[in-house]
Structure formats: C-alpha cells, structure tokens
Design a protein around this motif. Structure first.
Motif, PDB file in Angstrom:
ATOM      1  N   THR A   7       0.834  -1.196   0.000  1.00  0.00           N
ATOM      2  CA  THR A   7       0.000   0.000   0.000  1.00  0.00           C
ATOM      3  C   THR A   7       0.874   1.252   0.000  1.00  0.00           C
ATOM      4  O   THR A   7       1.986   1.236   0.563  1.00  0.00           O
ATOM      5  N   PRO A   8       0.427   2.334  -0.625  1.00  0.00           N
ATOM      6  CA  PRO A   8      -0.735   2.401  -1.500  1.00  0.00           C
ATOM      7  C   PRO A   8      -0.416   1.790  -2.858  1.00  0.00           C
ATOM      8  O   PRO A   8       0.738   1.464  -3.125  1.00  0.00           O
ATOM      9  N   SER A   9      -1.396   1.678  -3.716  1.00  0.00           N
ATOM     10  CA  SER A   9      -1.140   1.169  -5.062  1.00  0.00           C
ATOM     11  C   SER A   9      -0.529   2.268  -5.935  1.00  0.00           C
ATOM     12  O   SER A   9       0.227   1.980  -6.857  1.00  0.00           O
ATOM     13  N   HIS A  10      -0.859   3.503  -5.635  1.00  0.00           N
ATOM     14  CA  HIS A  10      -0.314   4.621  -6.388  1.00  0.00           C
ATOM     15  C   HIS A  10      -0.107   5.786  -5.435  1.00  0.00           C
ATOM     16  O   HIS A  10      -0.995   6.110  -4.642  1.00  0.00           O
ATOM     17  N   GLN A  11       1.087   6.383  -5.500  1.00  0.00           N
ATOM     18  CA  GLN A  11       1.405   7.525  -4.652  1.00  0.00           C
ATOM     19  C   GLN A  11       2.008   8.621  -5.514  1.00  0.00           C
ATOM     20  O   GLN A  11       2.941   8.369  -6.282  1.00  0.00           O
ATOM     21  N   VAL A  12       1.443   9.808  -5.360  1.00  0.00           N
ATOM     22  CA  VAL A  12       1.996  10.972  -6.037  1.00  0.00           C
ATOM     23  C   VAL A  12       2.600  11.871  -4.967  1.00  0.00           C
ATOM     24  O   VAL A  12       1.956  12.157  -3.950  1.00  0.00           O
ATOM     25  N   THR A  13       3.814  12.328  -5.182  1.00  0.00           N
ATOM     26  CA  THR A  13       4.476  13.155  -4.190  1.00  0.00           C
ATOM     27  C   THR A  13       5.261  14.255  -4.886  1.00  0.00           C
ATOM     28  O   THR A  13       5.667  14.119  -6.053  1.00  0.00           O
ATOM     29  N   GLN A  14       5.469  15.321  -4.155  1.00  0.00           N
ATOM     30  CA  GLN A  14       6.244  16.427  -4.723  1.00  0.00           C
ATOM     31  C   GLN A  14       7.732  16.169  -4.515  1.00  0.00           C
ATOM     32  O   GLN A  14       8.156  15.592  -3.504  1.00  0.00           O
ATOM     33  N   MET A  15       8.506  16.609  -5.462  1.00  0.00           N
ATOM     34  CA  MET A  15       9.965  16.480  -5.383  1.00  0.00           C
ATOM     35  C   MET A  15      10.460  17.063  -4.065  1.00  0.00           C
ATOM     36  O   MET A  15      10.020  18.132  -3.644  1.00  0.00           O
ATOM     37  N   GLY A  16      11.344  16.341  -3.407  1.00  0.00           N
ATOM     38  CA  GLY A  16      11.889  16.786  -2.137  1.00  0.00           C
ATOM     39  C   GLY A  16      11.147  16.267  -0.925  1.00  0.00           C
ATOM     40  O   GLY A  16      11.650  16.361   0.205  1.00  0.00           O
ATOM     41  N   GLN A  17       9.966  15.745  -1.134  1.00  0.00           N
ATOM     42  CA  GLN A  17       9.182  15.217  -0.021  1.00  0.00           C
ATOM     43  C   GLN A  17       9.644  13.812   0.338  1.00  0.00           C
ATOM     44  O   GLN A  17      10.190  13.076  -0.489  1.00  0.00           O
ATOM     45  N   GLU A  18       9.382  13.445   1.566  1.00  0.00           N
ATOM     46  CA  GLU A  18       9.632  12.079   2.023  1.00  0.00           C
ATOM     47  C   GLU A  18       8.431  11.203   1.703  1.00  0.00           C
ATOM     48  O   GLU A  18       7.284  11.655   1.774  1.00  0.00           O
ATOM     49  N   VAL A  19       8.693   9.969   1.342  1.00  0.00           N
ATOM     50  CA  VAL A  19       7.610   9.042   1.064  1.00  0.00           C
ATOM     51  C   VAL A  19       7.924   7.697   1.720  1.00  0.00           C
ATOM     52  O   VAL A  19       9.086   7.298   1.805  1.00  0.00           O
ATOM     53  N   ILE A  20       6.909   7.050   2.225  1.00  0.00           N
ATOM     54  CA  ILE A  20       7.055   5.713   2.817  1.00  0.00           C
ATOM     55  C   ILE A  20       6.146   4.751   2.073  1.00  0.00           C
ATOM     56  O   ILE A  20       4.932   4.975   1.984  1.00  0.00           O
ATOM     57  N   LEU A  21       6.748   3.722   1.535  1.00  0.00           N
ATOM     58  CA  LEU A  21       5.992   2.665   0.858  1.00  0.00           C
ATOM     59  C   LEU A  21       5.892   1.483   1.817  1.00  0.00           C
ATOM     60  O   LEU A  21       6.878   1.084   2.436  1.00  0.00           O
ATOM     61  N   ARG A  22       4.699   0.925   1.878  1.00  0.00           N
ATOM     62  CA  ARG A  22       4.440  -0.098   2.880  1.00  0.00           C
ATOM     63  C   ARG A  22       4.166  -1.454   2.257  1.00  0.00           C
ATOM     64  O   ARG A  22       3.583  -1.553   1.187  1.00  0.00           O
ATOM     65  N   CYS A  23       4.555  -2.469   2.984  1.00  0.00           N
ATOM     66  CA  CYS A  23       4.428  -3.847   2.504  1.00  0.00           C
ATOM     67  C   CYS A  23       4.115  -4.733   3.701  1.00  0.00           C
ATOM     68  O   CYS A  23       4.680  -4.554   4.784  1.00  0.00           O
ATOM     69  N   VAL A  24       3.223  -5.673   3.481  1.00  0.00           N
ATOM     70  CA  VAL A  24       3.008  -6.726   4.460  1.00  0.00           C
ATOM     71  C   VAL A  24       3.436  -8.029   3.804  1.00  0.00           C
ATOM     72  O   VAL A  24       2.749  -8.539   2.906  1.00  0.00           O
ATOM     73  N   PRO A  25       4.587  -8.561   4.191  1.00  0.00           N
ATOM     74  CA  PRO A  25       5.056  -9.818   3.578  1.00  0.00           C
ATOM     75  C   PRO A  25       4.216 -11.005   4.039  1.00  0.00           C
ATOM     76  O   PRO A  25       3.371 -10.885   4.935  1.00  0.00           O
TER      77      PRO A  25
END
Lengths: 112, 116
Positions: A7-25
């Motif tokens: 999650t999420p399936s699609h993430q839009v973020t602005q340049m310079g921002q921090e982003v966290i991509l999540r996974c449940v193995p």
C-alpha cells in the motif's frame, strides 16, 4: 493463498518530499526485498533484509533510501527526499527458507 | 558481472500459434533460473523455476522452459498461445544463496502481443 500486500497502489508526491511505501510480507517468511521498475525498463534489485538488518543492497540504494521492519508484520521503504528519477513501480517481495520469492502488486510512485 | 539478456523486446504471435521467448544469462556458476509474467498494472507472477535436475521444467498456464547449460539459455515455450497470455515476460537468475535470501537479477523483459 497467502500473498504479499503493498500500500498504497499509487502515490503521487512532490519532489523533495519524504515518502514511505508499505508492505506486508507473507507471515512466515524470513527474507524481505524491495525492487523497482522504472517505466519501460527492467526490474532492478534495491535491497534485501533479514533478521532485522540489511543483508545486501544495490548501488541504487543510496543514503536517501532506508528500510525498516517496525513490527512483526510490516516492511517499509522510505525515500527521504524524492527526486523525479525516483518515479517508478516499487515491488516488495518476501521468501522463506528454500522457497521462491513472492511479489506484491507494486506501488507506483510518481514524483512531480 | 552477472547479466540476463532477453533479445526480443516485443513479439507478436497469432492465437493458437506456438511461442518461444529467449533468455540468455552470464554467470560464474550455474544459477537458479526463473520466468515471471507481468500483466498490465499487475505484479510479478512466477511461471516456473529451475534449480537442478531435469532440464525441462513445467510451469503454470501451460508454459515450459528448457535449461541448456552449453548455451547458457533458459527459453520459455508454449505450444498454443491464448489471448490471455498477452503480457510482459521476465527471465531472472539468482545464485544458489537465493534460498537464503539471495536477490534476483532480471532481464529487460519481452512484451508479448497476441493477435486474433
């Protein structure tokens, strides 16, 4: 059938921002991975994680990337300060001892 | 350095025709070999794998692949293609430490189109 969930399936973020991509193995798996696929290119290995530490990382996985397994179920990829070239599909995968890797559906990251 | 080559970027076949997707690898030792399929907007699904033993391996959806050590190849085949087989196909290799968390190295992918 057990599966890897991202999650999420699609993430839009602005340049310079921090982003966290999540996974449940998959719950009884031991090894965890992140791969990425820039549009139109091949799938590339980023990092593998075992026993709460990075076991291998590629040259792509520089200081702006980090991974964490904050609890018993989640596995996250953090990009500290996103760049346009970080736009890609990011795949999480997990494997058990002597099993193949199972991949999640991916998170499409778009940096604008 | 390890590498995987899929020489065909795009292949078009007629429905019902046979299919062969090529994969060559460069590795210091005999690696583990895989074929994955990716449908549009979907994740990667394992079609089949080769670790050792019989060099002709059967996978899901009627696919098979043959490991040829002398040619460093692991070509994917299907005797009769269905329209639902249209997708991107990735060949991948891994060292035997794969079973203890080793990484996969992917080829560039071959996009398969199926015409009626």
């Amino acid at each position: 059938e057990p599966e890897v969930t991202q999650t999420p399936s699609h993430q839009v973020t602005q340049m310079g921002q921090e982003v966290i991509l999540r996974c449940v193995p998959i719950s009884n798996h031991l090894y965890f991975y992140w791969y990425r696929q820039i549009l139109g290119q091949k799938v590339e290995f980023l990092v593998s994680f075992y026993n709460n530490e990075i076991s291998e990382k590629s040259e792509i996985f520089d200081d702006q990337f980090s991974v964490e397994r904050p609890d018993g179920s989640n596995f996250t990829l953090k990009i500290r300060s996103t760049k346009l070239e970080d736009s890609a599909m990011y795949f999480c995968a997990s494997s058990g001892l002597n099993t193949e890797a199972f991949f999640g559906q991916g998170t499409r990251l778009t940096v604008v | 350095a390890q590498s995987v080559t899929q020489p065909d970027i795009h292949i078009t076949v007629s429905e019902g025709a046979s299919l062969e997707l090529r994969c060559n690898y460069s590795y210091g030792a005999t690696p583990y070999l895989f074929w994955y399929v990716q449908s549009p907007g979907q994740g990667l699904q394992l079609l089949l794998k080769y670790f050792s033993g019989d060099t002709l391996v059967q996978g899901i959806k009627g696919f098979e692949a043959e490991f040829k050590r002398s040619q460093s190849s692991f070509n994917l085949r299907k005797p009769s293609v269905h329209w639902s087989d249209a997708a991107e196909y990735f060949c991948a290799v891994a060292l035997p430490i794969y079973n203890q968390g080793g990484k996969l190295i992917f080829g560039q992918g071959t996009e398969l189109s199926v015409k009626p």
